[in-house]
Design an enzyme around this catalytic site. Sequence first.
Site, PDB file in Angstrom:
ATOM      1  CB  CYS A 149      -0.917  -0.005   1.224  1.00 39.80           C
ATOM      2  SG  CYS A 149      -1.913   1.489   1.391  1.00 39.80           S
ATOM      3  CB  CYS A 152      -0.037   0.977   4.823  1.00 44.06           C
ATOM      4  SG  CYS A 152      -1.826   1.041   4.959  1.00 44.06           S
ATOM      5  CD1 TRP A 161      -8.464  -3.563  -2.389  1.00 43.63           C
ATOM      6  CD2 TRP A 161      -9.725  -3.840  -4.203  1.00 43.63           C
ATOM      7  NE1 TRP A 161      -9.412  -4.514  -2.086  1.00 43.63           N
ATOM      8  CE2 TRP A 161     -10.198  -4.697  -3.183  1.00 43.63           C
ATOM      9  CE3 TRP A 161     -10.380  -3.849  -5.432  1.00 43.63           C
ATOM     10  CZ2 TRP A 161     -11.280  -5.555  -3.351  1.00 43.63           C
ATOM     11  CZ3 TRP A 161     -11.459  -4.688  -5.609  1.00 43.63           C
ATOM     12  CH2 TRP A 161     -11.909  -5.533  -4.584  1.00 43.63           C
ATOM     13  CB  CYS A 171      -4.619  -1.363   2.172  1.00 47.78           C
ATOM     14  SG  CYS A 171      -4.838   0.081   3.224  1.00 47.78           S
ATOM     15  NE  ARG A 173     -15.506  -4.296   3.037  1.00 49.97           N
ATOM     16  CZ  ARG A 173     -15.903  -5.317   3.807  1.00 49.97           C
ATOM     17  NH1 ARG A 173     -15.647  -5.294   5.095  1.00 49.97           N
ATOM     18  NH2 ARG A 173     -16.539  -6.348   3.281  1.00 49.97           N
ATOM     19  CE1 TYR A 214     -13.854   2.061  -3.387  1.00 47.63           C
ATOM     20  CE2 TYR A 214     -12.842   2.361  -5.542  1.00 47.63           C
ATOM     21  CZ  TYR A 214     -12.758   1.934  -4.230  1.00 47.63           C
ATOM     22  OH  TYR A 214     -11.594   1.377  -3.754  1.00 47.63           O
ATOM     23  CB  CYS A 287     -33.008 -19.607   4.036  1.00 51.06           C
ATOM     24  SG  CYS A 287     -31.693 -18.409   3.686  1.00 51.06           S
ATOM     25  CG  HIS A 739     -29.236 -20.521   6.541  1.00 49.89           C
ATOM     26  ND1 HIS A 739     -29.944 -20.848   5.402  1.00 49.89           N
ATOM     27  CD2 HIS A 739     -29.691 -21.360   7.516  1.00 49.89           C
ATOM     28  CE1 HIS A 739     -30.779 -21.842   5.672  1.00 49.89           C
ATOM     29  NE2 HIS A 739     -30.644 -22.164   6.941  1.00 49.89           N
TER      30      HIS A 739
END
Length: 780
Positions: A149, A152, A161, A171, A173, A214, A287, A739
């Site tokens: 990154c 960072c 990314w 970087c 999330r 985004y 479900c 679920h």
Amino acid sequence: MNSFIGFRLDYALLNQKKTGHAVYLHINSSRIATAAAAAAASGDEPAPTPSVLGIGVEGGFQSPEDTYEEVVTYAIVLLPSKKSFPYPSAELPMIISQSADAIIQQDSAANKDAVAAMNFGTDLKESQFAATLHQEPSQRTLASSGWTCEVCGGKADTNLWLNLSSGKVLCGRRNFDGSGGQGHANEHYQQHPNYPLAVKLGTITATSADIWSYPEDDMVIDPLLESHLAHWGLDMHSLKKTDKTIAELTVEHNNQFDWSLSLESGHTLVPRYGPGFTGLLNLGNTCYMNSVLQVLFHLPAFSNRYYDKKDSIFASAPHNPTGDLTTQLAKVADGLLSGTYCHPPPKEDPSPPKVGEVLPVTPPVSVRPAMLKALVGSMSPQFKDNGQKDAEEFMKFLLDGIHKAERRADGGSESDPSLIFGFHEEERLECSQSKTVRYQWPSAQGLTLPIPLECSLNAAEVAAYESAEALKTEEQRNAEKSQRPAPVPVRHRIRLEDCLASYFAPSTIEGWRSPATNSLTTATTSKKMGEFPPVLALTMSRFGFNRETLTASKMEQFLVVPETLHLDQYRGKGMLADEKPMPQQTEEKLVLDEGVIQQVMGMGFSRVRAERAAFGTLGQGPQAAIEWIFSHADDPDLDVPLPQLASSSVSTSVDEAAVGNLMDMGFSRPQCVKALKETQNNVERAVEWLFSHPDDNGMEIDEPVSEAEGQAPNLNTAPGDYRLKAFITHMGSNLESGHYVAHIRINDQWIFYNDGKVCESQAPPLELGYLYFYERQPSV
């Protein structure tokens, strides 16, 4: 064989009596054991760990159909005599053979489509920004590996990314387990909203990659990815997969998620059979539908309407009942409540089946609500695919459909079961300067309650746990992932009564213009229950929006849920004798910056959202408006037109010239009229509405919302005493996965409904509920 509609034998006889159709195709199937069945029975081969979000597909979850081969035989049956002829047969008339072949081929195609639809991770759309993506001039060539990154300083080496417009490597999330990045890729987009697409490094291969849009807030397809990567010196044909895709992370999280509480692991669950204990087969992420249907049909109003009166419903059903909601609900009610499809299994043969052996017929314990699912999908595109849905949204949609169906049938309020959820809230607004008040009584079908962390019963314990977790190394976290059972996290414990108190607590509105003083001041708003409905549905606000990472999040707090609720303290009293009513609000025409609206719409947002963003950021420009949309993504009225842009009472008349222009585009007059009414005669927005509501024929019966002012509507005076009847639990990290299961109290025994499995509940996880259903108790 005239209508190509399937029936159970007794209902086929009813259909023959109603229509006079006498020729039917009987389809009979048997199951032949495969090698997989023998291996599974012997325990020699464990089921493989799934790596794909799918059922019955390569790498996905194992389907029961993997262990046997289905052999189908056919016969032509004449009703009402029940005389049968084997099929195929050269002695049958050609027209009968052709009809039978068409039915068989259609059934086979439908089965293939259903299996294909079980792969839930492939329904991605092409990004609307891909074809015209702007890329800054390339100042460097990226290496094919070893990325870090750029913010960072090397602290993030996974979940990286590449922004395809700027070439920045940043970087993502933070992951659910605390690993991952610090959200710098998203921060970069917030600073540069014209850089919409990012690709996850480490997931790029010659054929696929994870691409995030985004503005579209979703995974997308970039058909020009190869050239977009080449712009930054990357050859997608030479790159190798080194990081987990979003789908793999979701599967991993769902596999590691502590489902033991919701699924009552560690307890011996006793199956139940007979009326009321029939399960519903999962048709592929259905479900959410199964859980809601089980709860509804165990409420007396629904069982009385659709099960007790099923004979009259079937007798009066249209010749093609597949499109009739009342008939389909009665059919499901019959399946669940009659006991016809729920019988105890025979004593098992301890010896494993041999390959090619005909397996014994297993008594049914569940029904397959395929026709109801198809009908609901035809009523709303939202429920058409096999993706996971929000159970609350489905319930509201179904109740609305039931209400409209009952009104069309002139059944009135006596036969409409959806009304048991309906009530009026009392909303009070008080001007801080003049002390004048205004009351309104809007209609509601339940309460959506906040989960106030400030009311935690164990805040200190949670803080200590989170501090200890923050000190753990990546190796320690990875080691805990493999532990079975997984370590149980410490979560906040919050009383349901505190959630109710938070909902009904007064709030202050700043910068409010008082119609009494015509000046900016503050106002106090508060809510009460105008009346208490027969069934009170409570939705817990477990799903929210992380405004730092702009991602969906879930609150996993434990709730302390009482068996009974006493809500008389929240009963509204209407306007009191010593209160002074507030003057009517004078409507002022709202003028918004059309330039900002157009720029926001150019990023792919609807006009309604653009108008709300422009209103919420008056004078701050398009970038602030775009950020406003993301930060208010969970607002329930985000897609509701601003009332300031319409008259105080929407006109029921439409512009006939506009109707003609829209009809020239191929839409029917009812569709055009409804579109113009929905958009206050704005032709441009009416066109948007028509294309976004392709299944709306314009013939819906509008239900006016009761929002009387000053004088309360005719409210019931029933007491506010309730007892918990049922609750629905969601397991998983977000609404797009996981679920749903239901727990229902029947004769003081909790019953656990997990799709096709129905058992006595030994430890109902009351603390994990998403939807709670309380029945009003009679006054003593």
